[in-house]
Design an enzyme around this catalytic site. Sequence first.
Site, PDB file in Angstrom:
ATOM      1  N   ASP A   1       0.819  -1.213   0.000  1.00  0.00           N
ATOM      2  CA  ASP A   1       0.000   0.000   0.000  1.00  0.00           C
ATOM      3  C   ASP A   1       0.855   1.265   0.000  1.00  0.00           C
ATOM      4  OD1 ASP A   1       0.909  -0.511   2.560  1.00  0.00           O
ATOM      5  OD2 ASP A   1      -1.062  -0.767   3.445  1.00  0.00           O
TER       6      ASP A   1
ATOM      7  N   ASP B   1      -7.761  -1.907  14.203  1.00  0.00           N
ATOM      8  CA  ASP B   1      -9.156  -2.131  13.793  1.00  0.00           C
ATOM      9  C   ASP B   1      -9.311  -3.403  12.949  1.00  0.00           C
ATOM     10  OD1 ASP B   1      -7.997  -1.409  11.396  1.00  0.00           O
ATOM     11  OD2 ASP B   1      -9.299   0.322  11.015  1.00  0.00           O
TER      12      ASP B   1
ATOM     13  N   HIS C   1      -7.456  -4.233  10.264  1.00  0.00           N
ATOM     14  CA  HIS C   1      -7.139  -4.136   8.833  1.00  0.00           C
ATOM     15  C   HIS C   1      -5.860  -4.876   8.467  1.00  0.00           C
ATOM     16  CE1 HIS C   1      -4.865  -0.041   9.466  1.00  0.00           C
ATOM     17  NE2 HIS C   1      -3.972  -1.003   9.359  1.00  0.00           N
TER      18      HIS C   1
ATOM     19  N   GLU D   1      -9.797  -1.596   5.273  1.00  0.00           N
ATOM     20  CA  GLU D   1     -10.441  -1.247   6.537  1.00  0.00           C
ATOM     21  C   GLU D   1     -11.718  -2.084   6.717  1.00  0.00           C
ATOM     22  OE1 GLU D   1      -8.682   0.324   8.446  1.00  0.00           O
ATOM     23  OE2 GLU D   1      -8.124   2.361   7.870  1.00  0.00           O
TER      24      GLU D   1
END
Length: 260
Positions: free
Chosen positions: A67, A136, A138, A143
């Site tokens: 990413d 979270d 991810h 996400e």
Amino acid sequence: MEIIIQPDSEKASLLAARIVKKIIQEKPQPVIGFATGNTPLLLYKNLVRMHREEGLDFSRVVAFNLDEYVGLQPDHPASFHYYMWKNLFSQVNIKPENVHIPNGLAEDIPAYCEQYEQEIKAAGGLDLQILGLGTDGHIGFNEPSSSLASRTRIKTLTDQTRKDNAVFFGGEENVPFHAITMGIGTILEARTCLLMAFGKKKARAIALAVEGPVTSMVPASALQLHPKAIILLDRDAASELKHVDYYQWVYEHKPEWQKI
Ligand code: F6R
């Protein structure tokens, strides 16, 4: 999933480096997916040391990063381009033409993402994808609510992810809102996935990803669908798992030929 719990992140990172080394040595043209963030820093230190002291050869390695933030110049100190060259690529003999990191400055982002997918395919697919874990849940910047079949695309970062990364940008207000990330479908096609998580703040996300249901609300839980996913943890990250004794028992009783 193979869940490996080590006493600390040093030991876990050394083991991760041995896994990467084995794949680099075995494959004629190893295609490795790299991650950024705090988690793989010690792994990259070990790989640099193995290159210097043990002759680990990166000249055949083809790299694809997971990413990159949208809108950052590659020389921005918080960009993943900067991170990768600083922490690994400039210190080993990888060929610059073999390095692929998503271009967060691409003008036509959907076309660029499609091209990135094609480049991974043309290289023969990923032999190994290295992954960290967001608090979270991810992986990459997929996400919660990301499709489990998603491909490389633009994603909007959650408030939590922007807070977690504020320190690299000198404040949350400077963190970009968007990133280009390989999709969960892209990641699941890697022949091996190696997810690392260290520290108490990852414990809940690990428990949900490993022992909870497969759900797009915990993107890392998609690794339950992968035939060869290694989950490498320190004790703190494993502290909310219910079946720690079982995972340790399995690891201790691995057949000799399976040991790394
Ligand atoms: C980074 C990436 C992210 C991080 C995750 C954990 O390339 O894809 O998913 O792996 O946010 O970050 P750290 O390791 O900094 O806790």
